[in-house]
Design a protein around this motif. Structure first.
Motif, PDB file in Angstrom:
ATOM      1  N   ASN A 227      -6.417  -1.730  15.510  1.00 22.01           N
ATOM      2  CA  ASN A 227      -7.084  -2.310  14.331  1.00 22.01           C
ATOM      3  C   ASN A 227      -6.448  -1.847  13.032  1.00 22.01           C
ATOM      4  N   ASP A 228      -5.164  -2.123  12.913  1.00 18.07           N
ATOM      5  CA  ASP A 228      -4.383  -1.700  11.749  1.00 18.07           C
ATOM      6  C   ASP A 228      -3.637  -2.915  11.211  1.00 18.07           C
ATOM      7  N   THR A 229      -3.828  -3.215   9.935  1.00 14.12           N
ATOM      8  CA  THR A 229      -3.159  -4.363   9.338  1.00 14.12           C
ATOM      9  C   THR A 229      -1.647  -4.209   9.337  1.00 14.12           C
ATOM     10  N   HIS A 230      -1.160  -2.981   9.475  1.00 10.64           N
ATOM     11  CA  HIS A 230       0.284  -2.766   9.599  1.00 10.64           C
ATOM     12  C   HIS A 230       0.804  -3.116  10.998  1.00 10.64           C
ATOM     13  N   ALA A 231      -0.085  -3.276  11.960  1.00 12.08           N
ATOM     14  CA  ALA A 231       0.313  -3.386  13.366  1.00 12.08           C
ATOM     15  C   ALA A 231       0.742  -4.798  13.726  1.00 12.08           C
ATOM     16  N   GLN A 460      -2.616  -4.491  -0.070  1.00 11.10           N
ATOM     17  CA  GLN A 460      -2.369  -3.804   1.196  1.00 11.10           C
ATOM     18  C   GLN A 460      -1.319  -2.716   1.022  1.00 11.10           C
ATOM     19  N   SER A 461      -1.489  -1.627   1.763  1.00 11.77           N
ATOM     20  CA  SER A 461      -0.471  -0.587   1.878  1.00 11.77           C
ATOM     21  C   SER A 461      -0.089  -0.038   0.509  1.00 11.77           C
ATOM     22  N   GLY A 485      -7.172  -2.361   3.878  1.00 16.22           N
ATOM     23  CA  GLY A 485      -7.515  -1.162   4.642  1.00 16.22           C
ATOM     24  C   GLY A 485      -6.390  -0.673   5.526  1.00 16.22           C
ATOM     25  N   ALA A 486      -5.167  -0.650   4.965  1.00 20.36           N
ATOM     26  CA  ALA A 486      -3.997  -0.173   5.714  1.00 20.36           C
ATOM     27  C   ALA A 486      -3.089   0.556   4.746  1.00 20.36           C
ATOM     28  N   ASP A 487      -3.321   1.850   4.613  1.00 18.54           N
ATOM     29  CA  ASP A 487      -2.561   2.642   3.651  1.00 18.54           C
ATOM     30  C   ASP A 487      -1.667   3.625   4.394  1.00 18.54           C
ATOM     31  N   VAL A 519     -11.447   0.524   5.751  1.00 15.89           N
ATOM     32  CA  VAL A 519     -12.497   0.338   4.760  1.00 15.89           C
ATOM     33  C   VAL A 519     -11.972  -0.402   3.541  1.00 15.89           C
ATOM     34  N   GLY A 520     -10.745  -0.044   3.121  1.00 12.25           N
ATOM     35  CA  GLY A 520     -10.209  -0.558   1.873  1.00 12.25           C
ATOM     36  C   GLY A 520     -10.533   0.387   0.728  1.00 12.25           C
TER      37      GLY A 520
END
Length: 553
Positions: A227-231, A460-461, A485-487, A519-520
């Motif tokens: 559950n990672d937007t970087h993934a 993002q990030s 929510g992907a830092d 979370v963001g």
């Protein structure tokens, strides 16, 4: 009579002990494979003979997978592992290993599997714990620090051409990824489910994958688990399923409705096809709700807003250059054929505003779109807006690295803007805080007006990191909606076959410890686009920011 009674008792006892001896429960194939994954990965990062790269550890795994079917009971399995560990040589006592760490550093560390008495004997558990306490402390081969402090995994073999490898190498894919997340993912504690149960679920999917598509779908499902937007994860086979052509039309889901918002690429767009506010009903005759459910399995994200952001990118994909779309406009339904473009030929820009880098708004309010502001233009922009009463920074995009330059005019007050944790290579699974970022004092020409930040799911990030930094300055308000929510800088993870995915590599938190992953960043005033605003061509988030700025005296 007495002898007969004694003989009967002897027979009963013999049968009892025989049943006890020969009825030892066997361990299932999936349990054995899951245990092999854990032992193999633990030795890979903890054992001095393995972690330093002296052995072909991938091949060792493949060899032991082939031997595993001959193992039946817990005792046999433990002997299997003990013999393997003995073959690696003695582990010398470690005098520099720090084992008494506070719980705050061990949130991700989970070695309880070593004591699973259903799988391992006490003898094996003791061997594993000894290695844990006397683990390798230098010359790491498989995990190294990068320039920014996250883990580098560049020594993993890629095995080019392994599009659909044999089962041992499919399991190598799973075991490699599972252990990387287990020991080096800063947010493993936040994935949303027990990582051990993920392994149990995925072992049969990789082991039994019947063909290329099944194997690639298994890799995708595994990557989605964090559950990672970087993934991100994609292969030619997966792209073929969704189609290698796409429309330049941008979509957004608002109140369970798929609406046209504009165009990702205005150069190739035929603006007569669909208009902002048009509601998508069907794509090539398929109900858009059903299409949404089908495409969701191919998307990834830290939270719901990024899943919705990413899934709409798949709704107008096809296998040819044309796509029939049924839509509703002002209560009337119609169908049009849209022109699609090859994925590689269509440049996508998801920035909300494409109206240039900066501009002066009415009422002495400045606006800067950080999507287009380059570091060498920061001085020019800030000088232009230095005397405005408010300055709006639009971060609904992916900005350039202008953080430190902006800080010269805005500053980070008296403390670092974020708290960062990095993996401890000397104790895999542990993450420690670092003080890489310092407070940056502004120059003499400090900006004194109100600062307004605009954010949404496109933030993002690095965009989130920049927003967090700016939030630490005085007189700041953040307007918009939940971010991606992907830092934290990304880490590349390679699967056999040369396929790659990524993960957030650093733990990034607010100075007070508040979470950001999934979370963001913190939003002070929540404003979201509406269908009415999209139809009217309005930017309601920017409008709110302007109204806030107008109240500044």
């Amino acid at each position: 009579m007495k002898n007969q009674k004694n003989n009967l008792i002897a027979i009963i006892l013999l049968l009892f002990f025989a049943n006890t001896t020969f009825a030892q429960p066997t361990i299932s194939d999936n349990q054995k494979l899951a245990s092999l994954c854990k032992v193999w990965g633990f030795l890979k990062y903890y054992h001095p003979a393995v972690a330093t790269g002296k052995l072909d550890w991938d091949q060792a795994l493949v060899d032991h997978i082939k031997l595993l079917p001959a193992v039946g009971t817990k005792e046999q399995l433990s002997s299997f592992y003990i013999d393997w560990i003995k073959s690696l040589g003695d582990v010398p006592p470690c005098r520099s290993c720090e084992n008494n760490l506070p719980d705050s550093l061990k949130r991700n560390l989970d070695l309880h599997w070593m004591d699973d008495k259903n799988i391992f004997t006490d003898s094996l558990s003791n061997v594993l714990h000894y290695i844990q306490l006397n683990r390798v402390q230098h010359n790491y081969y498989y995990a190294k620090f990068t320039r920014v402090g996250n883990v580098g995994l560049g020594n993993e073999k890629e095995y080019p051409g392994y599009i659909y490898p044999a089962a041992p190498y499919r399991l190598l894919s799973l075991f490699r990824y599972w252990n990387i997340i287990n020991y080096f993912y800063p947010y493993k504690y936040a994935v949303g489910e027990d990582w051990n149960k993920v392994l149990d679920e995925m072992v049969p999917q990789f082991n039994d994958a019947a063909d290329t598509v099944a194997y690639h779908m298994a890799m995708l499902r595994l990557v989605r688990k964090i559950n990672d937007t970087h993934a991100f994860f994609g292969t030619d086979q997966l792209r073929e399923i969704n189609g290698k052509y796409r429309s330049p039309i941008s979509l957004k889901i608002i109140n369970d409705t798929v609406l046209v918002t504009g165009y990702y690429n205005y150069i190739v767009a035929d603006k007569s096809e669909l208009l902002p506010g048009d509601r998508i009903l069907k794509v090539d005759g398929k109900d858009v709700g059903q299409l949404f459910k089908e495409k969701l399995q191919f998307t990834y994200g830290s939270n719901e807003v990024t899943l919705l952001r990413n899934v709409v990118l798949l709704l107008l994909r096809g296998h040819t250059g044309r796509l029939d779309v049924t839509y509703e406009r002002r209560g009337l339904a119609a169908t049009k054929q849209l022109k699609l473009y090859p994925l590689g030929d269509l440049k996508i820009d998801t920035a909300i505003s494409k109206n240039g880098t900066w501009k002066m708004l009415d009422n002495n309010i400045g606006y800067i779109n950080l999507r287009y502001l380059k570091p060498d233009k920061v001085d020019e922009a800030m000088v232009k807006f230095m005397n405005t009463k408010a300055l709006i920074f639009d971060i609904r995009n992916y900005p350039y690295d202008v953080q430190n330059k902006l800080a010269e005019y805005i500053g980070y007050a008296t403390k670092p803007p974020v708290k960062i944790t990095v993996p401890d290579l000397a104790f895999p699974g542990v993450f420690v805080p670092v003080s890489r970022l310092k407070a940056i004092a502004p120059n003499n020409n400090v900006y004194k007006g109100k600062i307004i930040l605009l954010v949404n799911e496109e933030t993002q990030s690095h965009g989130e990191f920049l927003a967090m930094s700016l939030q630490n300055a005085p007189n700041v308000v953040t307007v918009g909606s939940q971010t991606a929510g992907a830092d934290g800088d990304v880490v590349k993870i390679v699967f056999p076959g040369g396929y790659a995915s990524y993960m957030s590599g650093l733990g990034v938190y607010y100075p007070d410890g508040r979470e950001t992953q999934r979370v963001g960043i913190a939003v002070d005033i929540v404003v979201k686009p509406t269908a009415k605003g999209i139809i009217e061509g309005r930017d309601e988030v920017l409008e709110k920011a302007i109204s806030i700025a107008a109240e500044v005296k």
